[in-house]
Design a protein around this motif. Structure first.
Motif, short mmCIF file in Angstrom:
data_model
loop_
_atom_site.label_atom_id
_atom_site.label_comp_id
_atom_site.label_asym_id
_atom_site.label_seq_id
_atom_site.Cartn_x
_atom_site.Cartn_y
_atom_site.Cartn_z
N UNK A 60 0.86 -1.18 0.00
CA UNK A 60 0.00 0.00 0.00
C UNK A 60 0.89 1.23 0.00
N UNK A 61 0.90 1.93 -1.12
CA UNK A 61 1.69 3.15 -1.23
C UNK A 61 0.76 4.30 -1.57
N UNK A 62 1.18 5.47 -1.21
CA UNK A 62 0.46 6.65 -1.65
C UNK A 62 1.32 7.35 -2.68
N UNK A 63 0.70 8.22 -3.44
CA UNK A 63 1.45 8.94 -4.47
C UNK A 63 1.25 10.43 -4.30
N UNK A 64 2.18 11.19 -4.81
CA UNK A 64 2.07 12.65 -4.75
C UNK A 64 0.86 13.11 -5.55
N UNK A 65 0.61 12.47 -6.69
CA UNK A 65 -0.54 12.84 -7.53
C UNK A 65 -1.85 12.59 -6.78
N UNK A 66 -1.93 11.46 -6.10
CA UNK A 66 -3.13 11.14 -5.33
C UNK A 66 -3.37 12.11 -4.20
N UNK A 67 -2.30 12.44 -3.46
CA UNK A 67 -2.44 13.40 -2.35
C UNK A 67 -2.87 14.77 -2.86
N UNK A 68 -2.34 15.16 -4.02
CA UNK A 68 -2.68 16.47 -4.60
C UNK A 68 -4.14 16.51 -5.03
N UNK A 69 -4.62 15.46 -5.69
CA UNK A 69 -5.98 15.45 -6.25
C UNK A 69 -7.05 15.19 -5.20
N UNK A 70 -6.72 14.45 -4.17
CA UNK A 70 -7.71 13.98 -3.20
C UNK A 70 -8.53 15.09 -2.58
N UNK A 71 -7.92 16.21 -2.27
CA UNK A 71 -8.61 17.30 -1.59
C UNK A 71 -8.73 18.55 -2.45
N UNK A 72 -8.55 18.42 -3.75
CA UNK A 72 -8.63 19.56 -4.66
C UNK A 72 -10.06 19.72 -5.16
N UNK A 73 -10.78 20.77 -4.72
CA UNK A 73 -12.19 20.94 -5.12
C UNK A 73 -12.37 21.03 -6.64
N UNK A 74 -11.42 21.68 -7.33
CA UNK A 74 -11.54 21.80 -8.79
C UNK A 74 -11.41 20.42 -9.45
N UNK A 75 -10.49 19.60 -8.97
CA UNK A 75 -10.31 18.25 -9.52
C UNK A 75 -11.54 17.39 -9.25
N UNK A 76 -12.12 17.55 -8.06
CA UNK A 76 -13.32 16.78 -7.70
C UNK A 76 -14.49 17.18 -8.60
N UNK A 77 -14.63 18.47 -8.88
CA UNK A 77 -15.71 18.94 -9.78
C UNK A 77 -15.51 18.41 -11.20
N UNK A 78 -14.27 18.45 -11.69
CA UNK A 78 -13.99 17.91 -13.03
C UNK A 78 -14.27 16.40 -13.04
N UNK A 79 -13.91 15.73 -11.96
CA UNK A 79 -14.16 14.30 -11.85
C UNK A 79 -15.64 13.98 -11.85
N UNK A 80 -16.43 14.84 -11.22
CA UNK A 80 -17.89 14.65 -11.18
C UNK A 80 -18.46 14.74 -12.59
N UNK A 81 -18.00 15.71 -13.37
CA UNK A 81 -18.47 15.86 -14.75
C UNK A 81 -18.05 14.64 -15.59
N UNK A 82 -16.81 14.17 -15.40
CA UNK A 82 -16.34 13.00 -16.13
C UNK A 82 -17.09 11.73 -15.71
N UNK A 83 -17.41 11.62 -14.45
CA UNK A 83 -18.16 10.48 -13.92
C UNK A 83 -19.49 10.35 -14.66
N UNK A 84 -20.12 11.48 -14.88
CA UNK A 84 -21.38 11.48 -15.61
C UNK A 84 -21.14 11.25 -17.10
N UNK A 85 -20.15 11.91 -17.68
CA UNK A 85 -19.88 11.81 -19.11
C UNK A 85 -19.45 10.40 -19.52
N UNK A 86 -18.71 9.70 -18.66
CA UNK A 86 -18.24 8.35 -18.98
C UNK A 86 -19.27 7.29 -18.59
#
Length: 166
Positions: A60-86
């Motif tokens: 079990x490892x963590x990554x810098x990319x994961x830590x950066x995205x996990x709490x980024x509101x803009x990334x979460x909003x983009x992910x929400x749109x992609x979740x629906x689009x995909x």
């Protein structure tokens, strides 16, 4: 008969020469292909299930990319749109589950870290989860993973959050 001898030898020799030339061309074309390159940022080794080969502990490892995205509101909003689009809602509904597992609870078959979720999106899983490798660039995989991860994190001040605090 002597008149046909040159034609006969040509008819036998031509396919042989053509085969040699085509074989040489085929091997040349294989040499022209670019060599496979390793990605600059290798994916972290993450625990996919609580079992590991040989009965050891899962990695079990963590990554810098994961830590950066996990709490980024803009990334979460983009992910929400992609979740629906995909069409993730087609199997997982709005996180509550359906044909696919629920994403709002604390039960994660392949691990609930953002790295595990990104690996599931990228590689797919047996029995229904398709791989999105090649369909979504890495950044978008992380954005969807950030949104999915946010579904199971209790919002501060909600009833479920206050019950856990007690």
């Amino acid at each position: 008969m002597k008149r046909f001898l040159p034609y006969l030898s040509f008819a036998l020799l031509f396919p042989l020469l053509a085969g040699i030339l085509l074989a040489g061309y085929g091997s040349r074309a294989a040499d022209d292909k670019p060599a496979y390159k390793q990605p600059a940022n290798p994916e972290p080794q993450v625990s996919l299930v609580p079992l590991a080969p040989g009965g050891g502990e899962p990695i079990a490892q963590t990554s810098a990319e994961g830590r950066k995205m996990q709490n980024d509101p803009a990334a979460i909003e983009k992910g929400k749109a992609l979740y629906s689009a995909m069409n993730c809602v087609g199997c997982h509904a709005n996180g509550g589950g359906g044909m696919g597992p629920a994403l709002m609870d604390k039960i994660w078959i392949y691990g609930g870290s953002i790295e595990n979720i990104a690996a599931s999106i990228r590689e797919g899983r047996p029995n229904g989860m398709p791989s999105f490798r090649g369909f979504l660039p890495d950044e978008q995989v992380w954005e969807v993973a950030a949104f999915v991860r946010s579904l199971s994190v209790p919002v501060a001040g909600t009833a479920s959050d206050t019950k856990q605090a007690k």
